[in-house]
Structure formats: C-alpha cells, structure tokens
Motif scaffolding. Structure first.
Motif, PDB file in Angstrom:
ATOM      1  N   GLU A   1      29.290 -29.841  35.555  1.00  0.00           N
ATOM      2  CA  GLU A   1      29.163 -31.132  34.953  1.00  0.00           C
ATOM      3  C   GLU A   1      30.660 -31.524  34.346  1.00  0.00           C
ATOM      4  OE1 GLU A   1      26.500 -31.547  31.979  1.00  0.00           O
ATOM      5  OE2 GLU A   1      24.552 -31.025  33.264  1.00  0.00           O
ATOM      6  N   SER A   2      31.350 -30.727  33.765  1.00  0.00           N
ATOM      7  CA  SER A   2      32.674 -30.984  33.440  1.00  0.00           C
ATOM      8  C   SER A   2      33.593 -31.207  34.578  1.00  0.00           C
ATOM      9  CB  SER A   2      33.267 -29.770  32.487  1.00  0.00           C
ATOM     10  OG  SER A   2      32.530 -29.648  31.406  1.00  0.00           O
ATOM     11  N   LEU A   3      33.372 -30.468  35.479  1.00  0.00           N
ATOM     12  CA  LEU A   3      34.305 -30.811  37.038  1.00  0.00           C
ATOM     13  C   LEU A   3      34.017 -32.371  37.153  1.00  0.00           C
ATOM     14  CD1 LEU A   3      36.294 -29.896  39.200  1.00  0.00           C
ATOM     15  CD2 LEU A   3      34.356 -28.664  40.194  1.00  0.00           C
ATOM     16  N   VAL A   4      32.744 -32.739  37.523  1.00  0.00           N
ATOM     17  CA  VAL A   4      32.367 -34.040  37.906  1.00  0.00           C
ATOM     18  C   VAL A   4      33.096 -34.914  36.771  1.00  0.00           C
ATOM     19  CG1 VAL A   4      30.685 -35.561  38.522  1.00  0.00           C
ATOM     20  CG2 VAL A   4      30.602 -33.213  39.419  1.00  0.00           C
ATOM     21  N   GLU A   5      33.020 -34.957  35.713  1.00  0.00           N
ATOM     22  CA  GLU A   5      33.473 -35.691  34.805  1.00  0.00           C
ATOM     23  C   GLU A   5      35.049 -36.042  34.857  1.00  0.00           C
ATOM     24  OE1 GLU A   5      33.355 -36.195  29.937  1.00  0.00           O
ATOM     25  OE2 GLU A   5      33.657 -34.267  30.551  1.00  0.00           O
ATOM     26  N   LEU A   6      35.694 -34.769  35.040  1.00  0.00           N
ATOM     27  CA  LEU A   6      37.006 -34.877  35.357  1.00  0.00           C
ATOM     28  C   LEU A   6      37.392 -35.768  36.841  1.00  0.00           C
ATOM     29  CD1 LEU A   6      38.293 -31.369  34.602  1.00  0.00           C
ATOM     30  CD2 LEU A   6      38.883 -33.495  33.446  1.00  0.00           C
ATOM     31  N   LEU A   7      36.707 -35.585  37.844  1.00  0.00           N
ATOM     32  CA  LEU A   7      36.813 -36.152  39.214  1.00  0.00           C
ATOM     33  C   LEU A   7      36.553 -37.724  38.949  1.00  0.00           C
ATOM     34  CD1 LEU A   7      34.943 -33.544  41.282  1.00  0.00           C
ATOM     35  CD2 LEU A   7      37.358 -34.377  41.386  1.00  0.00           C
ATOM     36  N   VAL A   8      35.596 -38.150  38.081  1.00  0.00           N
ATOM     37  CA  VAL A   8      35.158 -39.462  37.749  1.00  0.00           C
ATOM     38  C   VAL A   8      36.487 -40.180  37.042  1.00  0.00           C
ATOM     39  CG1 VAL A   8      33.544 -41.079  36.824  1.00  0.00           C
ATOM     40  CG2 VAL A   8      32.620 -39.154  37.759  1.00  0.00           C
ATOM     41  N   ALA A   9      37.018 -39.531  36.125  1.00  0.00           N
ATOM     42  CA  ALA A   9      37.948 -39.960  35.290  1.00  0.00           C
ATOM     43  C   ALA A   9      39.172 -40.310  36.255  1.00  0.00           C
ATOM     44  CB  ALA A   9      38.424 -39.066  34.297  1.00  0.00           C
ATOM     45  N   ARG A  10      39.266 -39.357  37.295  1.00  0.00           N
ATOM     46  CA  ARG A  10      40.511 -39.416  38.206  1.00  0.00           C
ATOM     47  C   ARG A  10      40.171 -40.628  39.229  1.00  0.00           C
ATOM     48  NH1 ARG A  10      43.966 -34.974  39.774  1.00  0.00           N
ATOM     49  NH2 ARG A  10      44.178 -33.495  37.989  1.00  0.00           N
ATOM     50  N   ALA A  11      39.138 -40.901  39.683  1.00  0.00           N
ATOM     51  CA  ALA A  11      38.942 -41.859  40.429  1.00  0.00           C
ATOM     52  C   ALA A  11      39.099 -43.250  39.839  1.00  0.00           C
ATOM     53  CB  ALA A  11      37.292 -41.610  41.163  1.00  0.00           C
ATOM     54  N   GLY A  12      38.867 -43.361  38.588  1.00  0.00           N
ATOM     55  CA  GLY A  12      39.093 -44.636  38.018  1.00  0.00           C
ATOM     56  C   GLY A  12      38.150 -45.729  38.531  1.00  0.00           C
ATOM     57  N   PRO A  13      38.638 -47.019  38.767  1.00  0.00           N
ATOM     58  CA  PRO A  13      37.766 -48.250  39.119  1.00  0.00           C
ATOM     59  C   PRO A  13      36.927 -47.963  40.255  1.00  0.00           C
ATOM     60  CG  PRO A  13      39.692 -49.044  38.213  1.00  0.00           C
ATOM     61  CD  PRO A  13      39.819 -47.344  38.243  1.00  0.00           C
ATOM     62  N   ASP A  14      37.756 -47.328  41.283  1.00  0.00           N
ATOM     63  CA  ASP A  14      37.026 -47.110  42.475  1.00  0.00           C
ATOM     64  C   ASP A  14      35.666 -46.041  42.431  1.00  0.00           C
ATOM     65  OD1 ASP A  14      38.705 -48.642  43.801  1.00  0.00           O
ATOM     66  OD2 ASP A  14      40.065 -46.878  44.433  1.00  0.00           O
ATOM     67  N   GLY A  15      35.819 -45.199  41.542  1.00  0.00           N
ATOM     68  CA  GLY A  15      34.775 -44.292  41.257  1.00  0.00           C
ATOM     69  C   GLY A  15      33.697 -44.935  40.542  1.00  0.00           C
ATOM     70  N   VAL A  16      34.115 -45.681  39.686  1.00  0.00           N
ATOM     71  CA  VAL A  16      33.106 -46.731  39.045  1.00  0.00           C
ATOM     72  C   VAL A  16      31.999 -47.477  39.905  1.00  0.00           C
ATOM     73  CG1 VAL A  16      32.453 -48.530  37.090  1.00  0.00           C
ATOM     74  CG2 VAL A  16      34.099 -46.629  36.887  1.00  0.00           C
ATOM     75  N   HIS A  17      32.707 -48.045  40.734  1.00  0.00           N
ATOM     76  CA  HIS A  17      32.253 -48.772  41.680  1.00  0.00           C
ATOM     77  C   HIS A  17      31.332 -48.139  42.663  1.00  0.00           C
ATOM     78  CE1 HIS A  17      31.584 -52.058  44.765  1.00  0.00           C
ATOM     79  NE2 HIS A  17      31.932 -50.961  45.804  1.00  0.00           N
ATOM     80  N   ALA A  18      31.545 -46.917  43.129  1.00  0.00           N
ATOM     81  CA  ALA A  18      31.089 -45.954  43.881  1.00  0.00           C
ATOM     82  C   ALA A  18      29.666 -45.557  43.220  1.00  0.00           C
ATOM     83  CB  ALA A  18      31.839 -44.709  44.309  1.00  0.00           C
ATOM     84  N   ILE A  19      29.758 -45.119  41.870  1.00  0.00           N
ATOM     85  CA  ILE A  19      28.724 -44.707  41.196  1.00  0.00           C
ATOM     86  C   ILE A  19      27.566 -45.973  40.965  1.00  0.00           C
ATOM     87  CG2 ILE A  19      27.859 -43.833  38.917  1.00  0.00           C
ATOM     88  CD1 ILE A  19      30.302 -42.213  38.880  1.00  0.00           C
ATOM     89  N   GLY A  20      28.263 -46.859  40.755  1.00  0.00           N
ATOM     90  CA  GLY A  20      27.338 -48.214  40.461  1.00  0.00           C
ATOM     91  C   GLY A  20      26.505 -48.406  41.751  1.00  0.00           C
ATOM     92  N   ALA A  21      27.228 -48.469  43.016  1.00  0.00           N
ATOM     93  CA  ALA A  21      26.480 -48.722  44.359  1.00  0.00           C
ATOM     94  C   ALA A  21      25.553 -47.813  44.521  1.00  0.00           C
ATOM     95  CB  ALA A  21      27.984 -48.568  45.579  1.00  0.00           C
ATOM     96  N   ALA A  22      26.004 -46.610  44.297  1.00  0.00           N
ATOM     97  CA  ALA A  22      24.938 -45.516  44.742  1.00  0.00           C
ATOM     98  C   ALA A  22      23.757 -45.518  43.572  1.00  0.00           C
ATOM     99  CB  ALA A  22      25.410 -44.050  44.319  1.00  0.00           C
ATOM    100  N   GLU A  23      23.692 -45.727  42.420  1.00  0.00           N
ATOM    101  CA  GLU A  23      22.543 -46.074  41.638  1.00  0.00           C
ATOM    102  C   GLU A  23      21.966 -47.165  41.739  1.00  0.00           C
ATOM    103  OE1 GLU A  23      21.923 -46.461  36.745  1.00  0.00           O
ATOM    104  OE2 GLU A  23      23.897 -47.115  37.583  1.00  0.00           O
ATOM    105  N   SER A  24      22.567 -48.344  42.466  1.00  0.00           N
ATOM    106  CA  SER A  24      21.819 -49.292  42.871  1.00  0.00           C
ATOM    107  C   SER A  24      20.872 -49.326  44.212  1.00  0.00           C
ATOM    108  CB  SER A  24      22.733 -50.698  43.140  1.00  0.00           C
ATOM    109  OG  SER A  24      22.306 -51.710  43.555  1.00  0.00           O
ATOM    110  N   GLN A  25      21.389 -48.425  45.058  1.00  0.00           N
ATOM    111  CA  GLN A  25      20.675 -48.239  46.286  1.00  0.00           C
ATOM    112  C   GLN A  25      19.452 -47.284  45.755  1.00  0.00           C
ATOM    113  OE1 GLN A  25      22.933 -45.727  49.181  1.00  0.00           O
ATOM    114  NE2 GLN A  25      21.832 -46.841  50.800  1.00  0.00           N
ATOM    115  N   LEU A  26      19.647 -46.438  45.063  1.00  0.00           N
ATOM    116  CA  LEU A  26      18.547 -45.624  44.615  1.00  0.00           C
ATOM    117  C   LEU A  26      17.550 -46.380  43.908  1.00  0.00           C
ATOM    118  CD1 LEU A  26      20.705 -42.560  43.086  1.00  0.00           C
ATOM    119  CD2 LEU A  26      18.999 -42.431  45.176  1.00  0.00           C
ATOM    120  N   ARG A  27      17.862 -47.298  43.133  1.00  0.00           N
ATOM    121  CA  ARG A  27      16.836 -48.237  42.651  1.00  0.00           C
ATOM    122  C   ARG A  27      16.086 -49.005  43.420  1.00  0.00           C
ATOM    123  NH1 ARG A  27      16.367 -47.958  37.219  1.00  0.00           N
ATOM    124  NH2 ARG A  27      18.098 -47.217  35.709  1.00  0.00           N
ATOM    125  N   THR A  28      16.825 -49.296  44.522  1.00  0.00           N
ATOM    126  CA  THR A  28      16.150 -50.475  45.621  1.00  0.00           C
ATOM    127  C   THR A  28      15.289 -49.430  46.401  1.00  0.00           C
ATOM    128  OG1 THR A  28      18.341 -51.711  45.485  1.00  0.00           O
ATOM    129  CG2 THR A  28      16.690 -51.823  47.641  1.00  0.00           C
TER     130      THR A  28
END
Length: 295
Positions: A256-283
């Motif tokens: 979990e810590s490793l993924v947290e670091l990866l998200v922090a390193r990804a920056g805005p692109d990472g936030v966009h990717a997670i948001g898109a994944a979440e939206s798709q899962l809900r759809t």
C-alpha cells in the motif's frame, strides 16, 4: 534419548549462546548477538563480512566458535547453513504449540502485528522509494506471489492497476506459469513476493526475470532471502506471529505504501488515471448503490 548439542541443533546453539552471553567478553557478546539476530546472513556470507557487520575482528568469531565448542568457524557456520536449508518450523508444529494454550491469544496476535508494522516501516523508507523509482521507469510491470504471499501480490496488482492498467499478475492459473513467463521482456520490472518457506514458483519467476533482463523487486522476510539476493531492489517485511502461520499484515502495508509513492510520483496524470478507472468501475456497476449515493 540423548539431548541435542550445539553441534547438531540450531535451537540448542541459541540456548547455549543465551546461557553464556553474560559471561562472554564484549567482543564475543557483539559477535554472538549478531549471530542470533542475523542467522540467514551467517549462512550465506563470509566470516570477514560477518565480522565487519558485527564490528568485531574476524579472529574473535573464530575464538567465539571455539568457546562454544566448535573446532572453528566453518563448523559453527554449518549449523546456520543447515537451518536455512531445512527452513522454519512447519505449520502443524506451530499449531501443536497452540493447542490447549491459555492466555489472551487475541492480544498476542495484535501486539505482534504492531511490532511487525513498526519494524517494516522503520527499515524500508529508502527501499520503498527505490522500488517506486524502478517501477515507475519500467515500460511494463509484472507482479507475482503464490500461496501465503498471494494476498499481498493481489493487493499490489489491484491497487496499482487503478493507476496503471497494464500491470500484469503472474498467477500461473491452470498450470500456465511457464507460458506467463514467456511474456517477460528486457527492462520490464517484476515484483516477486515470498517468505519462508519460500515458494518454488516465486523463485522460478525471479530466475526467469533475471534471465529475461528484467529489473526485480523482491518483497520477502530477509535481506538474505533467495529472492532478495537476486533483486535490484529489496523490501524486507516482518512476518512474525504467535499463531501457526506467518503474518501478511506488514506485507500488505508495504505494498500500500509502495502504491502511495507511485501515485505521488505520477502527479496529475496519476490522479486523472485513477479518476478514469473509478468512473469506469461505477459505470460498469462494480459498486452497489446506497442511500448515500447522489442520483
């Protein structure tokens, strides 16, 4: 039945070291403490390197071995080599020690988990950061963990895929592990997770990854584990438990810590990717609707 001696039993050797520790010289105490705290390293490292890490003279280790009843260092080291070869006590043996045991068993387990988390956190800041950098730079990432380590591997795979959909889980489902390993390419990254007794499949994955020219991240219970010894980055987790089975709590926290670091390193692109994944899962209806959902 003749009692085990320090010459044929690792447990008997540890008992002897504990019994004689107070009477040993400071140099011998330092050497004995290192032997007890790092048995895996003693099994695979040279006497000179062990002495350097224990901050004693090499000759002190020879004399310590002799004082403990061995002819010399090689005979003492053989006990540690045999311990590593045989592996830890089996699950049934540990379960037998629990049978009929009285006391607050639940408190024992939670206390052990707290120690595991603290030890894993304190030892892995730099290791987690190094592993995150290696995974971020890799064109593709594979994750593998079998049997007891599978929940840790699956947690990493599930979370990381929310950020990076191309992450692959090497599951070997249906006996196809060898086919999965054919997909490994040079410069890709492979995360392999296992702890004693080490999974033969995990070792196969690590070896195949090295042969393919991949970067290897090991998550295991020792810096001297068979996985860590062939890894480019190594995360060491504490798996101690008063129960019969190794704990995976610190391993889950580490990934979990490793993924947290990866998200922090990804920056805005990472936030966009997670948001898109979440939206798709809900759809797709992955989450049940509740009264708290906004229509």
């Amino acid at each position: 039945m003749q009692a085990a001696t320090p010459h044929d039993s690792y447990a008997a050797l540890m008992d002897l070291i504990k019994a004689r520790h107070a009477a040993l010289s400071p140099q011998f105490q330092a050497g004995a403490r290192y032997l007890a705290d790092h048995p895996d390293e003693v099994a695979v490292s040279s006497m000179r390197s062990i002495a350097a890490r224990a901050q004693v003279q090499s000759a002190a280790l020879v004399r310590l071995a002799q004082q403990l009843g061995f002819a010399g260092w090689p005979e003492l080291k053989a006990i540690f080599v045999e311990r590593l070869r045989v592996g830890p006590a089996g699950y049934a043996e540990k379960a037998g020690a629990l049978a009929g045991k009285e006391g607050n068993l639940v408190t024992e387990v939670f206390t052990a988990q707290q120690r595991n988390l603290a030890a894993t956190e304190s030892a892995n800041h730099a290791a987690l950061d190094a592993a995150a950098g290696l995974l971020q730079a890799a064109p593709r990432v594979h994750v593998a963990g079998f049997r007891a380590a599978h929940p840790i591997a699956y947690t990493l795979h599930y979370l990381y895929r929310l950020l990076r959909p191309s992450v692959q889980l090497l599951s070997g489902q249906g006996g196809t592990l060898e086919m999965d390993l054919r997909a490994l390419q040079a410069d890709e990254a492979v995360v392999v997770i296992s702890f004693a007794p080490y999974s033969s499949e995990a070792l196969l994955v690590a070896q195949a990854a090295r042969q393919a020219g991949c970067q290897v991240v090991a998550i295991s219970d020792s810096a001297m584990s068979p996985l860590a010894l062939q890894a480019d980055a190594s995360i060491v987790i504490a798996v101690d438990s008063p129960s019969f089975f190794p704990s995976i709590v610190a391993g889950v926290a580490a990934v979990e810590s490793l993924v947290e670091l990866l998200v922090a390193r990804a920056g805005p692109d990472g936030v966009h990717a997670i948001g898109a994944a979440e939206s798709q899962l809900r759809t797709l209806g992955a989450y049940a609707k509740t009264s708290n959902d906004v229509n």
